[in-house]
Structure formats: C-alpha cells, structure tokens
Enzyme design. Sequence first.
Site, mmCIF file in Angstrom:
data_model
loop_
_atom_site.group_PDB
_atom_site.id
_atom_site.type_symbol
_atom_site.label_atom_id
_atom_site.label_comp_id
_atom_site.label_asym_id
_atom_site.label_seq_id
_atom_site.Cartn_x
_atom_site.Cartn_y
_atom_site.Cartn_z
ATOM 1 N N CYS A 276 0.828 -1.206 0.000
ATOM 2 C CA CYS A 276 0.000 0.000 0.000
ATOM 3 C C CYS A 276 0.867 1.261 0.000
ATOM 4 O O CYS A 276 2.037 1.212 -0.384
ATOM 5 C CB CYS A 276 -0.967 -0.020 1.193
ATOM 6 S SG CYS A 276 -2.309 1.194 1.038
ATOM 7 N N ASP B 33 -3.178 1.551 9.796
ATOM 8 C CA ASP B 33 -4.393 2.341 9.848
ATOM 9 C C ASP B 33 -4.795 2.493 11.308
ATOM 10 O O ASP B 33 -5.042 3.582 11.785
ATOM 11 C CB ASP B 33 -5.503 1.657 9.047
ATOM 12 C CG ASP B 33 -6.610 2.642 8.755
ATOM 13 O OD1 ASP B 33 -6.413 3.451 7.832
ATOM 14 O OD2 ASP B 33 -7.629 2.625 9.448
#
Lengths: 317, 330
Positions: free
Chosen positions: B131, B200
Amino acid sequence: MYEELFKHGYAKRDTGTSLVFTLIDELRDSASTGDLGRVVEKYKQLVEKIMRDRPASYGAINALRLIGEYLLSKGLEGFMEYLDSLRRKYDRDCWEAARVAANRIVDGDVLITISNSLCVRRVFKLLVDQGRKFEVYVMESRPGMEGLDTASYLNDLGVKSYLIVDSAARFFMKNVKKAVIGAEAIAVNGAIVGKVGTSLLSLIANEARVRVFVVAPLYKFSLETIHGELVKLPEGDWRLLMSPDVRKSLPNEYRARAPLYDVAPANYIDGIATEYGLFAPQAIPVIIKQVYGSFPPRIRSLDEIGKLLEEKIGGGA
Amino acid sequence: MVRFHEKILEIAEGIRTMRIRGAGKIARSAAEALKIAAETYSGEPDPELFRKYMNEAAKLILATRPTAVSLPNAVYYVMYALESNLGFKELREAVIARAEEFIRNSLEAVRKIGEIGARRIKQDSVVLTHCHSTAAATVIITAYKMGKIRKVYSTETRPFYQGRITARHLIEAGVPVVQVPDSSVRYIMHEVDQVVVGADTIASNGALVNKVGTSQVTLAAHEARVRVFVAAETYKFSPMTVIGELVPIEYRDPTEIVPKEWIDKHPNVTVLNPAFDVTPPEYIDAIITEEGVIPPQAAILILMEKFGWALEKIKQGVKQSVSFEDSIEG
C-alpha cells in the site's frame, strides 16, 4: 466488451489444458496437407512457442513429447487418429480428475479458488449436476485477472460466488472450508506450479487449517524434474498489469515485475486429484512408476526429439 | 442545521471519496477542518453555542470514514480544548492552537519515525512494502539516504493501486523501486530482507488493522523468517479497543474492483471489497512510533501514556461532548 477492465491488464488466456487442445488442432490442420516436413516444421514452431510463452505448462510439454515420439516412430501414418485419441485421452483424464476432486466436496462446502482452470471448472460442473450445494470465493488472480472468467463460469452455472481481490484471501479464509485449485505443472517432489498466488493461497489455507486440493491429471506431471530440472517460471512486466494509457500516467522510471507462476510446496497440499485417484503429493513417484512401468520412466526431452525428427526428415528426403 | 464553510465540506468529501487518504493525512485534514470551523464561526460569541457548533463540525468529520482511528483521535485531541472553562474568544483560540499543535506533532512524528525506523534497516537491504504509507515511505527514504537500501518492492495494492503512489513517492526520492502484483508476495519474499508497512489502526493487543493484504504479506514474511516493521504514529492506536470494542472493517464499493456493467451481468457473483484486514501481533517484530520502538504486545503502554485522559473517560462511560461511539457506528 469491458473497456475498463483492460486498464487493469485483464486478458483472455488459455488454461493449461485448453492450450493442449489448441496445439492438437493446429497440428491437425498442418497434417491435413499430408506433408511430414510441414508437420515437423509446425511441430518445432509449437515447441518453440510453448518454451517461450508457457515453459511451465507441462500439459502442453507432455503432449508435444508424445506427439513427437509418434512422428518419430510412425510418421504421418495414422497421425490424425492418434491426435484425436490423444485429445480424447486428455479430455477424459481431466474429467476423471475432476470427478475424484468432486467426491471430496460435501453439501454446504464453501470453497476458494484462484485463476481459471478447465479441470477445476469441471469439478464445479459435476457438483452442480449432482445437485450439491456449495459456494465459491474466487480470487481475481492478477496479472491477467482470469479469476473473472471463473466467476463468469460459476455465474452461468447458477453457483453463488464471491469475487475478491487477491489481497483479501486471508481476510475471507475464515469462511472457507476447502481450497480447490488447478496446476500448470507438478514436480516430482509434489510441489505444485500454479498461477502466481497459488503458493500464497495454500500458505494462507494452511494457516487456517483449510484443506487444499489440486486437480491435476497425470499429464501435468513434470517428468523432467526427476532428473533435477527446474520448472522455468516466466515473468512479464507492466504490460500485464495495465494498459499503455495507464502506463503513460506513471513516471518514466516506473518498473514492474509480473511473475506468472509460483511454486506451492508439497507440505501445503492435502491431495492431488488425478485420473488414477487422490494422492498425497509426496506419493507421486509411486503413481509414475505404476503408469510408466519404471521409475524413473524412460523419456526423451523435447530437444532430443526435435533433433531426431530433423534427422528423420533429412534422411527421408 | 448548521451551515459550514465550504472548505470544511470539501475536506469531509475528500476523506469520504478517498481523495484524501492515508491515516496520517486524514488525521491532519480532520484537525485542519476543525481549525477552519473555529476560524469561520460566525454565530453569537457564546461559549456554549460555540461548543455546540464545534460538536456538529466534529460529527460531520467523524462520519466520513468509519474505520480510520486516526480520525477520531485527531478530532478528540482538538475537541479536548473545549473542556476548559474559558470565554468564547479564548476557547476559539484554544481550539485553533490545539489543531495546529496536532498537525505540527503529526508531521514531526513522521520525521522521527523515519529516523528511528531507518536504524532498524540492515545494510544493503531489499525492503518490501504494501500500500502507501507516508510513515513507512519515510522510513525507507531515510534508510536509503543512509545508503542502506538496495531495492524496494512495492505491491500494487488492489483495488485502488496505492502502490503506484508509493512507487511515485519513492521514485521522486531516487529510491529504486519495483512494483509487483499482490498475488506475488510469497514468490518475491525470498529476495526480501525486511518488510515495512504503515498502519491504519493498532488495537490494544498489538493487532494491526491496515490495508487489506497486509496480513498475508506479514504471513508470507513470517514463513520466510523476514522481519516485519510497522511504522505508526501514536495517534493510530485505538483507545476504544481497550474496553473491548472491535475495529469495524469497512466494505467499499464493488465498482472499485470491476466495472458496474460486469457486476450487472453477473447476478450470482457478489463482489466483496473489504478495505482492511487484521494482522495478529505475532507476525509483527516491532512497531516504530515517534516515541520509540515497541513490541506490538506493548501497545497498551502507548495507549496509557498518550490517551490516559481519554481512557479514563471511556472506562467511566462518561458521555463526551464528542463520543467515540459516534465514530465507530456503521
């Protein structure tokens, strides 16, 4: 049809088994001329093409070996009938292997699969024909995204399926009972060469204690690996991952590797479904001995066969 | 209904549509939105009315992304200024100051994480990242500048291809980077020395919630005995998980994966698009925060140190002016 999908590098491609059918058709066409020289020429072209584009595709390599041996010993005599019988044999073995795998699926099973395999499709078909209820998680299977074709096939069969990105396999593995996958080749130690992601999927399945079944008729076995040959794993680049337009939007220095196959170790595989039954991957030498009468079987490499064919043509002319 | 300045609505929309993405950027944008809200408040100069107005602004921002914990943490951090018993003018200034402080600290945190994380990278390393994470990229770039990195593999990260953002980010810093499809992480892992990913959310047991695929990258690393480092600012730690709340996983639109016409033609296929997955702490070797390196199992330490004030209130169940519950619904 789906313009947008081409941006993602979606491409139709032959499965390992349908590749063999295409091969046989092409040889049939050239044999209809009745000219051995032309058939041998075509044969050599096909060998070259497979070794360049699909060097791990042992369905094709083994078929070419058999066809080459036939041409060596009998030439074009009965060649058409031989091609037809070979085609029938491959087709039957694929169905038989699928039948064996289907026997392992019970009502209510939730499966996961990757890529697009003819013999795995047949497992699904048989289950539907037998009225068994099951659902399938399908990984999109980049590069190429042929998982979409598997999902389409299941859609048309009326089977409920879930299309997920390759990255979501572990996320959903807790919902899955069994993994059912195809193979491009099987090595003598039971390692499975499959579409890239196959080894990742089998690792994830193992972590979650989900059983992994490989549907692979014996024609997928790489006899060369008995002699220590490694199965060649081809790679592509950005062209397999995006359209030229998308590439233009990325920096010049952008580089990508797109491996096409990977190797799942035998210890992550619970069973290989073949036309001879379900085997532990480590038992492969046993079936090979059974089928070929000896271990190691006496086989010639495609190179050797190619050279002999050339001599034969040269000598005959 | 309160009417907000259009810049605030723009930020809210940006977070919702993922134009603003990455937990750090979301957090800073949220703080920025609250700062703008305070600055553009045009109602009566009454502290109570101002509190109510700010509350509405906070709710608007919190509703944009249900799972990014950095979002409520940032909002909560800024809104803490409203707890003080001040007059309207001072209260407004306090909110603005706290928002600015959050943004400053957050940017400073990334720099510190870069420095600390780079020390953990071995000489001549091949690093894999998944990512796009500003914190992870900063670790990589800092280590590269120290001459420690030979090559970086960056996963494409379907469906949104955040890996392309990583590739661009690293290319701009001169780092040699090769993109690979997500399916090939096990294939490529034998060439990799270390994995660095962002976060996250980090739960109180040290589990990492991050972009879907992270957990299988770390599984493949674990299998190959490749070390995994998570670069995470302390505001990525989730106080609500201390009282047993689960971190909800957001499912995004299936058209991010295949076009609508494909979905329409396949009524028996359900396209599932979870945005995140959960990596168990045992697959993580260390979490690198701006406060230092910790083992994931010590996440609770960060939570007590950084969010002690919030934890007390959460445990007491005191309804806050902005409650965490608002943010984790849905």
